[in-house]
Write a protein that holds these residues in place. Structure first.
Motif, PDB file in Angstrom:
ATOM      1  N   LYS A  37     -13.829   5.230   1.084  1.00 10.22           N
ATOM      2  CA  LYS A  37     -14.449   3.925   0.874  1.00 10.22           C
ATOM      3  C   LYS A  37     -13.445   3.006   0.180  1.00 10.22           C
ATOM      4  O   LYS A  37     -13.020   3.257  -0.947  1.00 10.22           O
ATOM      5  CB  LYS A  37     -15.703   4.036   0.003  1.00 10.22           C
ATOM      6  N   GLY A  38     -13.059   1.951   0.848  1.00 10.35           N
ATOM      7  CA  GLY A  38     -12.205   0.927   0.269  1.00 10.35           C
ATOM      8  C   GLY A  38     -13.079  -0.187  -0.278  1.00 10.35           C
ATOM      9  O   GLY A  38     -13.645  -0.965   0.491  1.00 10.35           O
ATOM     10  N   GLN A  39     -13.194  -0.251  -1.588  1.00  5.70           N
ATOM     11  CA  GLN A  39     -14.110  -1.184  -2.244  1.00  5.70           C
ATOM     12  C   GLN A  39     -13.308  -2.304  -2.893  1.00  5.70           C
ATOM     13  O   GLN A  39     -12.306  -2.048  -3.552  1.00  5.70           O
ATOM     14  CB  GLN A  39     -14.924  -0.426  -3.299  1.00  5.70           C
ATOM     15  N   LEU A  40     -13.750  -3.545  -2.708  1.00  7.20           N
ATOM     16  CA  LEU A  40     -13.058  -4.748  -3.179  1.00  7.20           C
ATOM     17  C   LEU A  40     -11.796  -4.953  -2.338  1.00  7.20           C
ATOM     18  O   LEU A  40     -11.314  -4.050  -1.658  1.00  7.20           O
ATOM     19  CB  LEU A  40     -12.747  -4.692  -4.665  1.00  7.20           C
ATOM     20  N   SER A  41     -11.221  -6.142  -2.382  1.00  7.91           N
ATOM     21  CA  SER A  41     -10.189  -6.520  -1.421  1.00  7.91           C
ATOM     22  C   SER A  41      -8.919  -5.680  -1.529  1.00  7.91           C
ATOM     23  O   SER A  41      -8.244  -5.430  -0.530  1.00  7.91           O
ATOM     24  CB  SER A  41      -9.840  -8.002  -1.596  1.00  7.91           C
ATOM     25  N   ASP A  42      -8.574  -5.210  -2.731  1.00  5.44           N
ATOM     26  CA  ASP A  42      -7.328  -4.457  -2.890  1.00  5.44           C
ATOM     27  C   ASP A  42      -7.488  -2.966  -2.627  1.00  5.44           C
ATOM     28  O   ASP A  42      -6.492  -2.233  -2.648  1.00  5.44           O
ATOM     29  CB  ASP A  42      -6.773  -4.655  -4.305  1.00  5.44           C
ATOM     30  N   GLY A  43      -8.682  -2.489  -2.386  1.00  3.28           N
ATOM     31  CA  GLY A  43      -8.894  -1.073  -2.155  1.00  3.28           C
ATOM     32  C   GLY A  43      -8.629  -0.691  -0.708  1.00  3.28           C
ATOM     33  O   GLY A  43      -9.557  -0.354   0.034  1.00  3.28           O
ATOM     34  N   VAL A  44      -7.359  -0.740  -0.319  1.00  2.59           N
ATOM     35  CA  VAL A  44      -6.985  -0.514   1.076  1.00  2.59           C
ATOM     36  C   VAL A  44      -5.735   0.359   1.156  1.00  2.59           C
ATOM     37  O   VAL A  44      -5.032   0.576   0.168  1.00  2.59           O
ATOM     38  CB  VAL A  44      -6.715  -1.842   1.821  1.00  2.59           C
ATOM     39  N   ALA A  45      -5.447   0.834   2.362  1.00  4.50           N
ATOM     40  CA  ALA A  45      -4.218   1.555   2.648  1.00  4.50           C
ATOM     41  C   ALA A  45      -3.134   0.566   3.055  1.00  4.50           C
ATOM     42  O   ALA A  45      -3.376  -0.340   3.853  1.00  4.50           O
ATOM     43  CB  ALA A  45      -4.449   2.570   3.762  1.00  4.50           C
ATOM     44  N   LYS A  46      -1.932   0.745   2.503  1.00  9.68           N
ATOM     45  CA  LYS A  46      -0.800  -0.110   2.836  1.00  9.68           C
ATOM     46  C   LYS A  46       0.403   0.766   3.184  1.00  9.68           C
ATOM     47  O   LYS A  46       0.752   1.669   2.429  1.00  9.68           O
ATOM     48  CB  LYS A  46      -0.435  -1.007   1.652  1.00  9.68           C
ATOM     49  N   TYR A  47       1.008   0.509   4.334  1.00  7.81           N
ATOM     50  CA  TYR A  47       2.217   1.215   4.752  1.00  7.81           C
ATOM     51  C   TYR A  47       2.048   2.731   4.595  1.00  7.81           C
ATOM     52  O   TYR A  47       2.884   3.405   3.981  1.00  7.81           O
ATOM     53  CB  TYR A  47       3.426   0.731   3.942  1.00  7.81           C
TER      54      TYR A  47
END
Length: 243
Positions: A148-158
């Motif tokens: 679960k990616g919560q809020l805008s910065d909770g993501v996968a990058k590179y």
């Protein structure tokens, strides 16, 4: 784990540590190295470990990451079983943690809801320049990198994942659910049993993910790893995944 509760934010650091064959069983916030982490972890590696958590927050390195805590240049290999919410290969539950950067995890993960190869729940915490290899099983919000990616910065990058992703609802090859948009993150569609291609990540074949020896190599039949930093990533030969 080795440490139950580590606090101090960016003034406290656990670094240059290796564990082998840790076997940890706990309730909430269980990890092979740290239970609850609000500090910096750097160059910490746990190999061939078994982590069984019976409540919320089970992770390979730490059960929960919070406040200004962060994890850098670290790895986990082994088996993780989470009986509650939030199960991840590096961090089970990150609520406000700064970042998980340049980490890898391999093995087998079995959890409940919000299960990911790097972070189970990432609330405002990016998983960046990291990868997971192995099968993941959960119920809802299950992803190869982040459940679960919560809020805008909770993501996968590179980042990327290789392995099957199984569950009952809200599944993704790279991220199960996301408020923000994953950035140049991929999953191996040949083994993931998933086909999503949206803001949560991009599917690629085994050959596409392995063949580049430089970012944006034309062998991948389209742009891939375009902005990945060669100071962080070794693309190896045409038969290797980046590492």
């Amino acid at each position: 784990g080795l440490f139950g509760y580590v606090i101090g934010g960016n003034l406290t650091e656990i670094r240059n540590l290796r564990l082998s064959y840790a076997n940890v069983r706990g309730n909430a916030q269980s990890g092979s190295v740290i239970g609850l982490l609000n500090a910096i972890v750097r160059n910490v590696h746990s190999a061939n470990a078994t982590v069984d958590g019976f409540a919320d927050g089970t992770g390979g390195i730490a059960g929960r990451l919070s406040s200004t805590g962060a994890v850098y240049n670290s790895s986990f290999s082994g088996t993780i079983s989470g009986g509650g919410l939030y199960t991840g290969g590096i961090i089970g539950d990150s609520f406000g943690g700064t970042e998980v950067l340049r980490c890898k995890a391999t093995g087998i993960i079995t959890g409940n809801a919000q299960v990911g190869g790097i972070i189970g729940r990432a609330a405002s915490t990016p998983a960046q320049n990291s990868y997971w290899i192995g099968p993941i099983t959960g119920t809802t919000e299950v992803g190869g990198l982040i459940g679960k990616g919560q809020l805008s910065d909770g993501v996968a990058k590179y980042s990327y994942s290789v392995g099957s992703v199984s569950g009952t609802a809200t599944l993704g090859g790279a991220m199960g659910s996301a408020t923000g948009t994953a950035l140049e993150s991929y999953y191996n569609a040949d083994v993931a049993n998933q086909s999503d291609n949206d803001t949560r990540g991009t599917p690629k074949s085994t050959s596409q993910m392995k063949c580049p020896i430089i970012p944006n190599d034309s062998c991948a039949s389209g742009p891939i790893y375009t902005s990945w930093d060669t100071a962080d990533w070794d693309f190896g030969t045409s038969s290797d995944y980046p590492k």
